[in-house]
Design an enzyme around this catalytic site. Structure first.
Site, short mmCIF file in Angstrom:
data_model
loop_
_atom_site.label_atom_id
_atom_site.label_comp_id
_atom_site.label_asym_id
_atom_site.label_seq_id
_atom_site.Cartn_x
_atom_site.Cartn_y
_atom_site.Cartn_z
N SER A 1 -5.73 1.56 17.46
CA SER A 1 -6.66 2.54 16.91
C SER A 1 -7.77 2.84 17.90
O SER A 1 -8.17 1.97 18.69
CB SER A 1 -7.27 1.93 15.64
N ASN B 1 0.82 -1.22 0.00
CA ASN B 1 0.00 0.00 0.00
C ASN B 1 0.85 1.27 0.00
O ASN B 1 0.50 2.26 0.65
CB ASN B 1 -0.95 0.00 1.21
N TYR C 1 -11.61 -5.17 10.47
CA TYR C 1 -10.39 -4.38 10.68
C TYR C 1 -10.22 -4.05 12.17
O TYR C 1 -9.17 -4.28 12.76
CB TYR C 1 -10.42 -3.08 9.85
N LYS D 1 -7.34 -5.17 15.32
CA LYS D 1 -6.60 -4.31 16.27
C LYS D 1 -6.88 -4.77 17.70
O LYS D 1 -5.97 -4.85 18.53
CB LYS D 1 -7.03 -2.85 16.10
P1 NAD Z 1 -0.48 2.64 5.26
O1 NAD Z 1 -1.26 1.64 4.49
O2 NAD Z 1 -0.15 3.92 4.58
O3 NAD Z 1 0.87 1.98 5.81
C1 NAD Z 1 0.96 0.63 6.12
C2 NAD Z 1 2.20 0.08 5.41
O4 NAD Z 1 2.35 -1.29 5.75
C3 NAD Z 1 2.10 0.17 3.89
O5 NAD Z 1 3.25 0.82 3.38
C4 NAD Z 1 2.02 -1.29 3.42
O6 NAD Z 1 2.64 -1.50 2.18
C5 NAD Z 1 2.72 -2.01 4.58
N1 NAD Z 1 2.26 -3.40 4.80
C6 NAD Z 1 0.99 -3.87 4.88
N2 NAD Z 1 0.99 -5.18 5.11
C7 NAD Z 1 2.29 -5.57 5.17
C8 NAD Z 1 2.93 -6.83 5.39
N3 NAD Z 1 2.23 -7.94 5.57
N4 NAD Z 1 4.28 -6.86 5.40
C9 NAD Z 1 4.99 -5.72 5.22
N5 NAD Z 1 4.45 -4.52 5.00
C10 NAD Z 1 3.10 -4.44 4.99
O7 NAD Z 1 -1.30 2.92 6.61
P2 NAD Z 1 -1.08 4.04 7.72
O8 NAD Z 1 -2.21 4.99 7.65
O9 NAD Z 1 0.32 4.56 7.67
O10 NAD Z 1 -1.29 3.16 9.03
C11 NAD Z 1 -0.23 2.54 9.71
C12 NAD Z 1 -0.78 1.71 10.85
O11 NAD Z 1 -1.56 2.53 11.70
C13 NAD Z 1 -1.71 0.58 10.39
O12 NAD Z 1 -1.47 -0.55 11.20
C14 NAD Z 1 -3.09 1.14 10.65
O13 NAD Z 1 -4.03 0.12 10.89
C15 NAD Z 1 -2.84 1.98 11.90
N6 NAD Z 1 -3.81 3.06 12.05
C16 NAD Z 1 -4.01 3.93 11.02
C17 NAD Z 1 -4.97 4.95 11.18
C18 NAD Z 1 -5.25 5.88 10.03
O14 NAD Z 1 -6.32 6.49 10.03
N7 NAD Z 1 -4.36 6.07 9.07
C19 NAD Z 1 -5.67 5.08 12.37
C20 NAD Z 1 -5.42 4.17 13.41
C21 NAD Z 1 -4.47 3.16 13.23
C1 WQD Z 2 -14.49 10.88 9.59
C2 WQD Z 2 -15.86 11.55 9.57
C3 WQD Z 2 -17.52 10.23 8.45
C4 WQD Z 2 -15.72 10.41 4.47
C5 WQD Z 2 -11.64 5.61 10.30
C6 WQD Z 2 -11.57 4.21 10.83
C7 WQD Z 2 -10.77 4.19 12.10
C8 WQD Z 2 -9.39 4.86 11.92
C9 WQD Z 2 -9.52 6.20 11.28
C10 WQD Z 2 -7.78 3.19 11.40
C11 WQD Z 2 -17.01 10.59 9.85
C12 WQD Z 2 -17.27 11.51 7.69
C13 WQD Z 2 -15.98 10.58 5.82
C14 WQD Z 2 -16.59 11.02 3.52
C15 WQD Z 2 -17.88 11.93 5.35
N1 WQD Z 2 -8.56 4.11 11.04
N2 WQD Z 2 -17.03 11.32 6.25
N3 WQD Z 2 -17.63 11.76 4.01
O1 WQD Z 2 -14.58 6.76 10.30
O2 WQD Z 2 -13.65 8.30 12.08
O3 WQD Z 2 -12.28 6.45 11.26
O4 WQD Z 2 -10.31 6.12 10.09
O5 WQD Z 2 -7.69 2.68 12.48
O6 WQD Z 2 -10.66 2.86 12.46
O7 WQD Z 2 -12.89 3.75 11.07
O8 WQD Z 2 -12.67 8.35 9.77
O9 WQD Z 2 -12.12 9.85 7.90
O10 WQD Z 2 -13.57 7.82 7.46
O11 WQD Z 2 -14.52 9.73 8.76
O12 WQD Z 2 -18.84 12.60 5.72
O13 WQD Z 2 -16.43 10.87 2.31
O14 WQD Z 2 -16.09 12.04 8.23
O15 WQD Z 2 -18.89 9.87 8.40
O16 WQD Z 2 -17.99 11.31 10.56
P1 WQD Z 2 -13.43 7.44 10.89
P2 WQD Z 2 -13.15 8.91 8.38
#
Ligand code: NAD
Ligand code: WQD
Length: 338
Positions: free
Chosen positions: A124, A35, A149, A153
């Site tokens: 998360s 990704n 998902y 976590k």
């Molecule tokens: P991202 O997809 O940009 O980064 C994840 C990276 O992990 C990618 O570069 C992907 O290529 C790599 N990857 C996936 N599976 C792999 C595997 N099996 N082996 C090696 N590499 C692998 O996502 P991000 O937004 O940077 O998120 C990073 C972490 O934080 C994730 O675990 C995600 O669940 C967690 N997280 C993200 C958010 C968010 O909103 N972005 C919120 C809460 C938690």
């Molecule tokens: C934010 C707000 C939507 C898109 C998700 C995952 C969470 C974490 C962070 C990884 C909400 C609204 C969104 C759109 C909208 N990820 N929205 N139109 O849902 O809080 O969290 O990302 O761990 O697990 O569930 O984030 O950015 O999708 O939404 O109105 O096109 O924006 O309804 O109120 P969310 P989000």
């Protein structure tokens, strides 16, 4: 200090690698490029002005991961690698459990075999589920999650807690992120989703560059000040800096530590739209749509535990988050180059 960063070329990982290296740490990145683009590596390198090790490897590849631990001297691990799309996880639960849960089990087993027992894990706010009322505190019951998902976590948190109980030579930090947005100040690194973005900010930035016609606002009948969903948006660089503090914590003492990484302030969807319009000078047309399945009205953190125990606090406000997201998107309309 040498830190192995799994998923280190992704959105949060890349920003964390920059801050780690700026603070003087050695970084070794493992990513399977599922990704992200390889050019993210070049952008990190250009920003820090030095080379660092990158291994294209899947964390589920025990042999490949063992070779890395044998070659490098790793003190601790920050574990970002995982799949993160909520909707996709409903369609492909087996892939999500395999990649996220099985991947973590393989990683932990390899770490244990190489005597590395310090890990910071990307959890998360989703683990707080539907029933807790914001502000969310770390001692609230977790697990009422509604999608595969989120369950990965929660399951990984359980695995890490059980691991610590079995052997308290481990030092484990669970970081519960709220809603990361924003990008590096340089405009050279940011979030680069594949296809149609699920999350709010990348969708808004794609409307701003006219890749999408309008934003769908998912529901305006929630019990919130303007009826739209309220979330705790946090600048990705603040989040990255939180990881530096978390690594110091696991380097310094054994234990099982849990912290929210959020700002403690909630903004509605329409607040974000307005802040983005102001920061970018672009109009964001939107249409009110139905509620999105699985969404809750309000989710924001109580962030004081991280301040008291790690000395970390988010410093960047919503304006800066919007300005930086816009700089990244406008300078890189197609994201990272292939
Ligand atoms: P991202 O997809 O940009 O980064 C994840 C990276 O992990 C990618 O570069 C992907 O290529 C790599 N990857 C996936 N599976 C792999 C595997 N099996 N082996 C090696 N590499 C692998 O996502 P991000 O937004 O940077 O998120 C990073 C972490 O934080 C994730 O675990 C995600 O669940 C967690 N997280 C993200 C958010 C968010 O909103 N972005 C919120 C809460 C938690
Ligand atoms: C934010 C707000 C939507 C898109 C998700 C995952 C969470 C974490 C962070 C990884 C909400 C609204 C969104 C759109 C909208 N990820 N929205 N139109 O849902 O809080 O969290 O990302 O761990 O697990 O569930 O984030 O950015 O999708 O939404 O109105 O096109 O924006 O309804 O109120 P969310 P989000």
């Amino acid at each position: 200090m040498s830190v192995l960063v799994t998923g280190g070329l992704g959105y949060i990982g890349s920003h964390t690698c920059v801050e780690l290296m700026n603070s003087g740490a050695e970084v070794v990145v493992v990513d399977n490029l599922y990704n992200c683009k390889k050019s993210s590596y070049d952008r990190i390198k250009a920003l820090v002005g030095k080379d660092f090790k990158f291994y294209e490897c899947d964390i589920r590849d025990a042999e490949g991961m063992s070779e890395i631990f044998e070659k490098e001297s790793i003190d601790s691990v920050i574990h970002f690698a995982g799949l993160k799309a909520v909707g996709e996880s409903v369609e492909k639960p087996l892939e999500y459990f395999d990649n996220n849960v099985n991947g973590t089990l393989v990683l932990l087993d390899v770490m244990r075999k190489h005597g590395c027992k310090k890990i910071v894990f990307s959890s998360s706010a989703t683990v707080y589920g539907m029933n807790n009322v914001s502000p969310l505190t770390e001692d609230m019951e977790v697990g009422g999650v509604t999608n595969p998902y989120g369950r990965t976590k929660y399951m990984i948190e359980c695995i890490l807690k059980d691991l610590y109980v079995s052997d308290n030579a481990w030092s484990i930090c669970l970081l519960r992120y709220f809603n990361p947005i924003g990008a590096h100040k340089s405009g050279t690194m940011g979030e680069d989703p594949n296809g149609i973005p699920n999350n709010l900010m990348p969708y808004i930035t794609q409307v701003a560059i006219k890749k999408r016609e309008f934003l769908n606002v998912w529901g305006d009948d929630y019990d919130t000040p303007d009826g739209t969903g309220v979330r705790d948006y946090i600048h990705v660089v603040d989040l990255a800096l939180g990881h530096l503090k978390a690594v110091e914590k696991v380097e310094g003492e054994n234990g099982l530590f849990i912290y929210n990484l959020g700002t403690g302030t909630g903004y509605s969807v329409l607040d974000v739209v307005k802040a983005f319009e102001k920061a970018s000078g672009q109009e964001i047309p939107y249409k009110i749509g139905p509620r999105r399945a699985g969404d809750i009205a309000t989710c924001y953190s109580e962030p004081s535990k991280a301040l008291n125990e790690l000395g970390w606090k988010a410093e960047r406000g919503i304006e800066e988050m919007c300005e930086d997201s816009w700089r990244w998107q406008s300078q890189n309309p197609n994201g990272y180059p292939d």
